[in-house]
Design a protein around this motif. Sequence first.
Motif, PDB file in Angstrom:
ATOM      1  N   ASN A 125      36.759  28.849  48.023  1.00 33.69           N
ATOM      2  CA  ASN A 125      37.768  29.849  48.369  1.00 33.69           C
ATOM      3  C   ASN A 125      38.362  29.495  49.730  1.00 33.69           C
ATOM      4  O   ASN A 125      37.626  29.356  50.711  1.00 33.69           O
ATOM      5  CB  ASN A 125      37.120  31.234  48.417  1.00 33.69           C
ATOM      6  N   PRO A 158      47.104  33.842  51.265  1.00 31.26           N
ATOM      7  CA  PRO A 158      45.919  32.993  51.412  1.00 31.26           C
ATOM      8  C   PRO A 158      46.167  31.869  52.406  1.00 31.26           C
ATOM      9  O   PRO A 158      47.316  31.575  52.759  1.00 31.26           O
ATOM     10  CB  PRO A 158      45.698  32.428  50.007  1.00 31.26           C
ATOM     11  N   TYR A 165      41.378  23.893  44.428  1.00 27.50           N
ATOM     12  CA  TYR A 165      41.086  25.280  44.112  1.00 27.50           C
ATOM     13  C   TYR A 165      42.324  26.113  44.435  1.00 27.50           C
ATOM     14  O   TYR A 165      42.594  26.399  45.589  1.00 27.50           O
ATOM     15  CB  TYR A 165      39.874  25.761  44.915  1.00 27.50           C
ATOM     16  N   TYR A 168      43.641  32.340  42.123  1.00 23.80           N
ATOM     17  CA  TYR A 168      42.996  33.476  42.768  1.00 23.80           C
ATOM     18  C   TYR A 168      43.289  34.785  42.051  1.00 23.80           C
ATOM     19  O   TYR A 168      44.317  34.949  41.399  1.00 23.80           O
ATOM     20  CB  TYR A 168      43.427  33.580  44.242  1.00 23.80           C
ATOM     21  N   ARG A 169      42.355  35.710  42.216  1.00 24.35           N
ATOM     22  CA  ARG A 169      42.497  37.077  41.726  1.00 24.35           C
ATOM     23  C   ARG A 169      42.135  37.998  42.889  1.00 24.35           C
ATOM     24  O   ARG A 169      41.249  37.666  43.693  1.00 24.35           O
ATOM     25  CB  ARG A 169      41.567  37.307  40.539  1.00 24.35           C
ATOM     26  N   TRP A 170      42.826  39.156  42.964  1.00 25.23           N
ATOM     27  CA  TRP A 170      42.561  40.083  44.072  1.00 25.23           C
ATOM     28  C   TRP A 170      42.137  41.448  43.546  1.00 25.23           C
ATOM     29  O   TRP A 170      42.615  41.917  42.508  1.00 25.23           O
ATOM     30  CB  TRP A 170      43.806  40.256  44.940  1.00 25.23           C
ATOM     31  N   SER A 224      48.721  31.815  41.412  1.00 25.63           N
ATOM     32  CA  SER A 224      48.390  30.400  41.518  1.00 25.63           C
ATOM     33  C   SER A 224      49.424  29.681  42.376  1.00 25.63           C
ATOM     34  O   SER A 224      49.642  28.491  42.241  1.00 25.63           O
ATOM     35  CB  SER A 224      48.342  29.744  40.131  1.00 25.63           C
ATOM     36  N   GLN A 254      39.508  38.601  47.908  1.00 28.16           N
ATOM     37  CA  GLN A 254      40.209  37.463  47.313  1.00 28.16           C
ATOM     38  C   GLN A 254      39.166  36.617  46.597  1.00 28.16           C
ATOM     39  O   GLN A 254      38.240  36.100  47.213  1.00 28.16           O
ATOM     40  CB  GLN A 254      40.914  36.642  48.393  1.00 28.16           C
ATOM     41  N   SER A 256      38.194  33.403  44.144  1.00 28.47           N
ATOM     42  CA  SER A 256      38.587  32.141  43.538  1.00 28.47           C
ATOM     43  C   SER A 256      38.252  32.176  42.053  1.00 28.47           C
ATOM     44  O   SER A 256      37.348  32.896  41.621  1.00 28.47           O
ATOM     45  CB  SER A 256      37.852  30.986  44.207  1.00 28.47           C
ATOM     46  N   HIS A 262      41.887  32.193  35.240  1.00 27.15           N
ATOM     47  CA  HIS A 262      43.213  32.622  35.677  1.00 27.15           C
ATOM     48  C   HIS A 262      44.106  32.894  34.469  1.00 27.15           C
ATOM     49  O   HIS A 262      44.853  33.879  34.440  1.00 27.15           O
ATOM     50  CB  HIS A 262      43.851  31.560  36.561  1.00 27.15           C
ATOM     51  N   ALA A 306      32.947  33.578  40.826  1.00 26.86           N
ATOM     52  CA  ALA A 306      33.989  33.596  41.853  1.00 26.86           C
ATOM     53  C   ALA A 306      33.400  33.594  43.250  1.00 26.86           C
ATOM     54  O   ALA A 306      32.459  34.328  43.541  1.00 26.86           O
ATOM     55  CB  ALA A 306      34.886  34.828  41.676  1.00 26.86           C
TER      56      ALA A 306
END
Length: 348
Positions: A125, A158, A165, A168-170, A224, A254, A256, A262, A306
């Motif tokens: 991450n 970010p 890498y 990402y998801r939040w 992404s 945040q 990864s 994704h 993650a």
Amino acid sequence: MILFINACIDEIKIGIPSNADHLVVDGLITDLPGPYTVTLSYSNGYFEPFNPTIADFNIKDLVQKAKVSVIDNMGNEETFEEISPGVYQSSADGIRGQVGTSYILKIELENGKKYESEAEIMPANVGIKDYFIDYTSKKFLDDNLEKTKDGLNISVVPNEFDGTYEFYRWRWEGTYEILTFPELKKDYIPPCTYETIPDNVFDVRCKCCICWITEPSTSSIVSSKLLSDSKTFLHFLENSEGRLFGKYHFYIQQMSMTKEAHEFWNIIKQQEDGSSPFSITNTEIPTNIYAIENKGEIAMGYFSAASVKDIAFYIDRSYLETQPVFMDTVKNDCRVLKYATNVKPIFW
């Protein structure tokens, strides 16, 4: 004329696959301290009606008495305990995720059916570079009348991606303090005090006048983007219900993710943005969960690994260009409100 019109009508049959009674898996392991949670349920058909009056509606769809465990590529394995119907959890001091390590989720149902996830590696991450709070005003229609609501757009940026890498998801949580007036109820009996509340409702003996509401993110937020200076919008914090009368604590995670994870969350996002019988159906959503004995059996959901970087900050009325909107007077125990607790958060 009527016969002629009826004769010109062609019946169109749209084939919508049934998604009922498939295993649905929602699981995540991170590099934060545990416990980690896996939820198992059964899916419903697309047009199956929701009846909130059925007392056991949620219970009947949850998968109970299953054996659930997570194993890493070094052979370390932990069995999860069922802490409530369909919800399985690791121990707080048990297995802990590590960047670069891969994990497999193993499930055995009470009827003997076995499922496994594909090995899911935990990506690194890059961390959070910055966040932004921008005042905005929006127009909307209410009973055919144009009205305006204002608030704050919260975005995150970010750090620069390293080229490997980049998915990402939040998730976020927002917390604010509220004050209610249970003593104003006509049939008031002080169920949450050591003694009768005096005229001063701010007295420390009142145990249900002051609460904290923690609002969770309820939608999928993924990105992404490769540009380090690009913002990802997280949330519109509306100036309402006393949210910005005092301070508002905003917490961001945040996470990864792999390219495959994704893709899963991105399709979930598309369905959230506009669901209809013509949208992508659940059977088209990618999954990494498979039946061991019957490879053709459909399972739904995703088990992810993650790495998490987080940030927290306070927001107040100084970001507004208008006055903060008060909360309507609540003549009740503050704990009856959604997401409310009278236990003061450690960060407050």
